[in-house]
Design a protein around this motif. Structure first.
Motif, PDB file in Angstrom:
ATOM      1  N   LEU A  96       1.255   4.400  -2.958  1.00  0.00           N
ATOM      2  CA  LEU A  96       1.041   5.802  -2.609  1.00  0.00           C
ATOM      3  C   LEU A  96       2.277   6.674  -2.819  1.00  0.00           C
ATOM      4  O   LEU A  96       2.163   7.846  -3.165  1.00  0.00           O
ATOM      5  CB  LEU A  96       0.586   5.902  -1.149  1.00  0.00           C
ATOM      6  CG  LEU A  96      -0.832   5.394  -0.856  1.00  0.00           C
ATOM      7  CD1 LEU A  96      -1.048   5.239   0.643  1.00  0.00           C
ATOM      8  CD2 LEU A  96      -1.881   6.329  -1.448  1.00  0.00           C
ATOM      9  N   TYR A 138      -9.681   7.497  -3.644  1.00  0.00           N
ATOM     10  CA  TYR A 138      -8.836   6.325  -3.397  1.00  0.00           C
ATOM     11  C   TYR A 138      -9.640   5.378  -2.516  1.00  0.00           C
ATOM     12  O   TYR A 138      -9.777   5.585  -1.317  1.00  0.00           O
ATOM     13  CB  TYR A 138      -7.544   6.743  -2.706  1.00  0.00           C
ATOM     14  CG  TYR A 138      -6.399   5.775  -2.862  1.00  0.00           C
ATOM     15  CD1 TYR A 138      -5.448   5.937  -3.868  1.00  0.00           C
ATOM     16  CD2 TYR A 138      -6.238   4.708  -1.983  1.00  0.00           C
ATOM     17  CE1 TYR A 138      -4.386   5.058  -4.006  1.00  0.00           C
ATOM     18  CE2 TYR A 138      -5.181   3.834  -2.115  1.00  0.00           C
ATOM     19  CZ  TYR A 138      -4.249   4.013  -3.122  1.00  0.00           C
ATOM     20  OH  TYR A 138      -3.197   3.129  -3.250  1.00  0.00           O
ATOM     21  N   TRP A 144     -11.952  11.916   4.540  1.00  0.00           N
ATOM     22  CA  TRP A 144     -11.265  10.780   5.161  1.00  0.00           C
ATOM     23  C   TRP A 144     -12.288   9.883   5.848  1.00  0.00           C
ATOM     24  O   TRP A 144     -13.035  10.336   6.721  1.00  0.00           O
ATOM     25  CB  TRP A 144     -10.246  11.299   6.171  1.00  0.00           C
ATOM     26  CG  TRP A 144      -9.474  10.238   6.901  1.00  0.00           C
ATOM     27  CD1 TRP A 144      -9.750   9.692   8.117  1.00  0.00           C
ATOM     28  CD2 TRP A 144      -8.273   9.598   6.444  1.00  0.00           C
ATOM     29  NE1 TRP A 144      -8.809   8.761   8.450  1.00  0.00           N
ATOM     30  CE2 TRP A 144      -7.885   8.688   7.448  1.00  0.00           C
ATOM     31  CE3 TRP A 144      -7.493   9.716   5.303  1.00  0.00           C
ATOM     32  CZ2 TRP A 144      -6.735   7.879   7.330  1.00  0.00           C
ATOM     33  CZ3 TRP A 144      -6.367   8.923   5.171  1.00  0.00           C
ATOM     34  CH2 TRP A 144      -5.994   8.031   6.170  1.00  0.00           C
ATOM     35  N   THR A 172      -9.350  15.508  -2.713  1.00  0.00           N
ATOM     36  CA  THR A 172      -8.896  14.133  -2.484  1.00  0.00           C
ATOM     37  C   THR A 172      -9.739  13.448  -1.421  1.00  0.00           C
ATOM     38  O   THR A 172     -10.066  14.043  -0.393  1.00  0.00           O
ATOM     39  CB  THR A 172      -7.425  14.108  -2.048  1.00  0.00           C
ATOM     40  OG1 THR A 172      -7.258  14.942  -0.894  1.00  0.00           O
ATOM     41  CG2 THR A 172      -6.514  14.614  -3.154  1.00  0.00           C
ATOM     42  N   SER A 211     -10.039   1.926  -0.885  1.00  0.00           N
ATOM     43  CA  SER A 211      -9.185   0.822  -0.455  1.00  0.00           C
ATOM     44  C   SER A 211     -10.023  -0.196   0.311  1.00  0.00           C
ATOM     45  O   SER A 211     -10.317  -0.017   1.493  1.00  0.00           O
ATOM     46  CB  SER A 211      -8.059   1.382   0.421  1.00  0.00           C
ATOM     47  OG  SER A 211      -7.207   0.371   0.864  1.00  0.00           O
ATOM     48  N   ARG A 257       0.829  -1.202   0.000  1.00  0.00           N
ATOM     49  CA  ARG A 257       0.000   0.000   0.000  1.00  0.00           C
ATOM     50  C   ARG A 257       0.865   1.254   0.000  1.00  0.00           C
ATOM     51  O   ARG A 257       0.571   2.241  -0.688  1.00  0.00           O
ATOM     52  CB  ARG A 257      -0.925  -0.015   1.222  1.00  0.00           C
ATOM     53  CG  ARG A 257      -2.005  -1.066   1.106  1.00  0.00           C
ATOM     54  CD  ARG A 257      -2.667  -1.420   2.428  1.00  0.00           C
ATOM     55  NE  ARG A 257      -3.533  -2.561   2.211  1.00  0.00           N
ATOM     56  CZ  ARG A 257      -4.779  -2.485   1.777  1.00  0.00           C
ATOM     57  NH1 ARG A 257      -5.314  -1.302   1.532  1.00  0.00           N
ATOM     58  NH2 ARG A 257      -5.494  -3.573   1.558  1.00  0.00           N
ATOM     59  N   PRO A 313      -1.284  11.363  -3.719  1.00  0.00           N
ATOM     60  CA  PRO A 313      -2.511  12.113  -3.424  1.00  0.00           C
ATOM     61  C   PRO A 313      -2.229  13.477  -2.804  1.00  0.00           C
ATOM     62  O   PRO A 313      -2.931  14.455  -3.093  1.00  0.00           O
ATOM     63  CB  PRO A 313      -3.253  11.191  -2.450  1.00  0.00           C
ATOM     64  CG  PRO A 313      -2.777   9.816  -2.800  1.00  0.00           C
ATOM     65  CD  PRO A 313      -1.344   9.996  -3.127  1.00  0.00           C
ATOM     66  N   PHE A 324      -9.980   9.683   0.729  1.00  0.00           N
ATOM     67  CA  PHE A 324      -9.541   8.319   1.050  1.00  0.00           C
ATOM     68  C   PHE A 324     -10.659   7.612   1.786  1.00  0.00           C
ATOM     69  O   PHE A 324     -11.181   8.109   2.789  1.00  0.00           O
ATOM     70  CB  PHE A 324      -8.280   8.309   1.915  1.00  0.00           C
ATOM     71  CG  PHE A 324      -7.849   6.906   2.278  1.00  0.00           C
ATOM     72  CD1 PHE A 324      -7.043   6.181   1.418  1.00  0.00           C
ATOM     73  CD2 PHE A 324      -8.297   6.300   3.444  1.00  0.00           C
ATOM     74  CE1 PHE A 324      -6.685   4.882   1.717  1.00  0.00           C
ATOM     75  CE2 PHE A 324      -7.943   4.992   3.756  1.00  0.00           C
ATOM     76  CZ  PHE A 324      -7.126   4.289   2.892  1.00  0.00           C
ATOM     77  N   SER A 382     -11.780   6.118   7.279  1.00  0.00           N
ATOM     78  CA  SER A 382     -10.833   5.012   7.363  1.00  0.00           C
ATOM     79  C   SER A 382     -11.219   3.990   8.427  1.00  0.00           C
ATOM     80  O   SER A 382     -11.626   4.337   9.542  1.00  0.00           O
ATOM     81  CB  SER A 382      -9.431   5.547   7.666  1.00  0.00           C
ATOM     82  OG  SER A 382      -8.509   4.492   7.830  1.00  0.00           O
ATOM     83  N   TRP A 425      -6.578   1.819   5.407  1.00  0.00           N
ATOM     84  CA  TRP A 425      -5.250   2.417   5.317  1.00  0.00           C
ATOM     85  C   TRP A 425      -4.209   1.359   5.656  1.00  0.00           C
ATOM     86  O   TRP A 425      -3.248   1.139   4.949  1.00  0.00           O
ATOM     87  CB  TRP A 425      -5.156   3.613   6.256  1.00  0.00           C
ATOM     88  CG  TRP A 425      -3.834   4.307   6.234  1.00  0.00           C
ATOM     89  CD1 TRP A 425      -2.820   4.174   7.145  1.00  0.00           C
ATOM     90  CD2 TRP A 425      -3.373   5.231   5.246  1.00  0.00           C
ATOM     91  NE1 TRP A 425      -1.758   4.967   6.791  1.00  0.00           N
ATOM     92  CE2 TRP A 425      -2.070   5.630   5.618  1.00  0.00           C
ATOM     93  CE3 TRP A 425      -3.922   5.773   4.085  1.00  0.00           C
ATOM     94  CZ2 TRP A 425      -1.315   6.532   4.886  1.00  0.00           C
ATOM     95  CZ3 TRP A 425      -3.177   6.678   3.340  1.00  0.00           C
ATOM     96  CH2 TRP A 425      -1.893   7.037   3.743  1.00  0.00           C
ATOM     97  N   TRP A 461      -5.373  14.731   2.491  1.00  0.00           N
ATOM     98  CA  TRP A 461      -6.715  14.214   2.201  1.00  0.00           C
ATOM     99  C   TRP A 461      -7.782  15.198   2.667  1.00  0.00           C
ATOM    100  O   TRP A 461      -7.810  15.591   3.830  1.00  0.00           O
ATOM    101  CB  TRP A 461      -6.920  12.866   2.899  1.00  0.00           C
ATOM    102  CG  TRP A 461      -5.978  11.803   2.428  1.00  0.00           C
ATOM    103  CD1 TRP A 461      -4.853  11.367   3.058  1.00  0.00           C
ATOM    104  CD2 TRP A 461      -6.080  11.052   1.214  1.00  0.00           C
ATOM    105  NE1 TRP A 461      -4.245  10.378   2.309  1.00  0.00           N
ATOM    106  CE2 TRP A 461      -4.976  10.160   1.177  1.00  0.00           C
ATOM    107  CE3 TRP A 461      -6.991  11.036   0.155  1.00  0.00           C
ATOM    108  CZ2 TRP A 461      -4.764   9.277   0.116  1.00  0.00           C
ATOM    109  CZ3 TRP A 461      -6.781  10.154  -0.901  1.00  0.00           C
ATOM    110  CH2 TRP A 461      -5.684   9.288  -0.904  1.00  0.00           C
TER     111      TRP A 461
END
Length: 483
Positions: free
Chosen positions: A97, A205, A155, A134, A207, A93, A124, A136, A157, A140, A152
């Motif tokens: 990035l 992004y 966010w 951006t 994930s 990961r 990013p 995410f 996560s 993570w 970011w």
């Protein structure tokens, strides 16, 4: 004469004016064309966890149904030789990035690298600094810290590995437990971000936790045994592939006899054998987990279509590394430098510069994605990146490309079977050489042309000594190049 002169002057004046107007119109066209070429596309990166390169329908899987991933294949480019630089979650990961190998960015294993991951210089963040919005969303997984990293705007996560059901998320600084299946919840967050992104180029992004099982998570960020539920599909997909049997690779159930690193006696572990091969139930459950991911790809495409920006959006579909299904006697593992572990899917859709249904045989790496997306956005990449933009490969407008790739892994000592098997490895179009850092005299050499399943280790083969020395030299060259 006077009339003639007057007409000539008037005619010349008209032509000059007409020429000037034409120049202005042409310049206007050029300006509009230039603005169009220089306009920055949206970007969506979909990163799946543990997904093999052959684990979707268009890649040849014999029973899985992935219509939306397959649509990306039909409308984009598939890189048939895409590899991760380190086949382990956290390091892989970080390489995506940063465009750097693990030995450079410092994320060398799955332990709690929380502090270091806050310091990473990521693509990013570079896009963010260049004006991109951006977002995410998801896993993570560089330690257990789920707080926002630099660069970011949005966010959401998971903490560490996250939970398959009713997951806990840090959403823009607020800890929340959301009810439902994790893939669906992450998709809801992704769609929310896309629909709120207007009049500004964005990077999403996404994930995923899938296809990773629920696991027992330790305080140091590492994971232990598979936890309650194991591989958990969405309730609507459970049992979808009951009775299906996976077409195994030719090296399935062939227990190695010439891989001393794998054949070591370790504590009380049983020797490698057919009993360790991944069960059909596990493969089916992973396929069922992928169904929600595939549906999510369809939802993202639909949202972009409704927004009128689908063809102005770069869509990347990939995975952090592969997974063993009993090849070489390895069960539900990754980490090692064999093809099943290092190969990843890499599909990119972006019609302005990518021809539909195209393919590339060139070798690309996880560290290449960062400079590639920065190049598409017209943003200068970090000079310390090891990767290189594969933008020229989109339409084969490249005369020279790499013929050698470097792979690495640092022993994390979590799983006994893989203990002390850190390595530096080199792969060319034909050969692979694996040098174990902690095991003397247990290296491996394969002729991938004659032995694509890596069954015969040529390290001690006298006839291969010249090739071995050449590969050792290539390894040293790559280590110097990636310092």
């Amino acid at each position: 004469m006077h009339d003639i002169a007057t007409r000539l002057i008037m005619s010349l004046t008209f032509k000059i004016v007409l020429f000037g107007v034409s120049l202005l119109l042409l310049e206007g066209c050029r300006s509009r064309h230039t603005r169009s070429e220089n306009s920055r596309p949206n970007m969506v990166v979909i990163l799946v966890d543990d997904m093999r390169w052959d684990e979707y329908a268009a890649a040849g899987h014999n029973y899985i149904k992935t219509p939306h991933i397959d649509r990306l294949v039909k409308e984009g480019i598939t890189f048939k030789n895409a590899f991760c630089t380190t086949p382990l979650c956290s390091p892989s990961r970080a390489s995506f990035l940063t465009g750097q190998y693990a030995h450079k960015n410092g994320i060398i294993d799955n332990l709690a690298r929380d502090t270091q991951s806050h310091k990473l210089v990521t693509f990013p963040k570079m896009l963010h600094d260049a004006g991109y919005l951006t977002g995410f969303i998801g896993k993570w997984h560089m330690g257990n810290d789920n707080t926002r990293r630099p660069g970011w705007d949005y966010w959401a996560s998971l903490k560490g590995q996250g939970e398959a059901e009713n997951p806990n998320l840090n959403i823009n600084g607020t800890e929340q437990q959301l009810q439902g299946y994790v893939t669906d919840i992450l998709m809801d967050q992704a769609l929310k971000f896309i629909r709120a992104s207007k009049n500004k180029p964005f990077l999403l992004y996404l994930s995923h936790k899938a296809l990773h099982p629920n696991v027992v998570q330790r305080n140091d960020g590492s994971v232990g045994d598979i936890g309650q539920g194991g591989f958990v599909p969405a309730p609507r997909h459970k049992g979808m592939y009951d009775g299906a049997v996976f077409d195994r690779r030719a090296n399935y159930a062939i227990i190695p006899t010439d891989k001393p690193a794998l054949l070591r006696q370790i504590d009380s572990l049983p020797p490698l054998g057919i009993a360790t091969a991944t069960k059909e139930k596990t493969i089916r459950e992973r396929a069922e987990m992928l169904m929600a991911v595939d549906e999510g790809v369809g939802l993202l495409i639909k949202a972009l279509e409704e927004q009128g920006t689908l063809d102005q959006t770069v869509i990347v579909f990939t995975s952090d590394h592969g997974f063993f299904y009993g090849e070489h006697g390895l069960d539900e593992e990754r980490r090692l430098a064999y093809e099943e572990s290092i190969r990843i899917p890499m599909i990119i859709r972006y019609p302005p510069i990518i021809k539909a249904a195209s393919q590339s045989d060139h070798m690309i790496l996880s560290v290449d994605l960062a400079p590639t997306l920065l190049a598409i956005a017209g943003v200068q990449s970090e000079s310390l990146m090891h990767g290189k933009s594969f933008l020229p490969l989109f339409n084969n407008v490249v005369k020279e490309w790499r013929t050698t790739i470097l792979l690495e892994y640092y022993s994390d000592r979590v799983f006994p079977r893989i203990r002390y098997m850190g390595y530096k490895a080199i792969r060319t179009d034909r050969y692979k050489f694996i040098h174990y850092l902690e095991l003397v005299g247990m290296d491996e050499l394969y002729d991938l042309q004659q032995d694509p399943y890596e069954i015969k280790n040529l390290f001690n083969d006298n006839a291969s000594k010249t090739i071995l020395m050449e590969m050792q030299d290539k390894l040293n060259e790559q280590l110097i190049l990636t310092q």
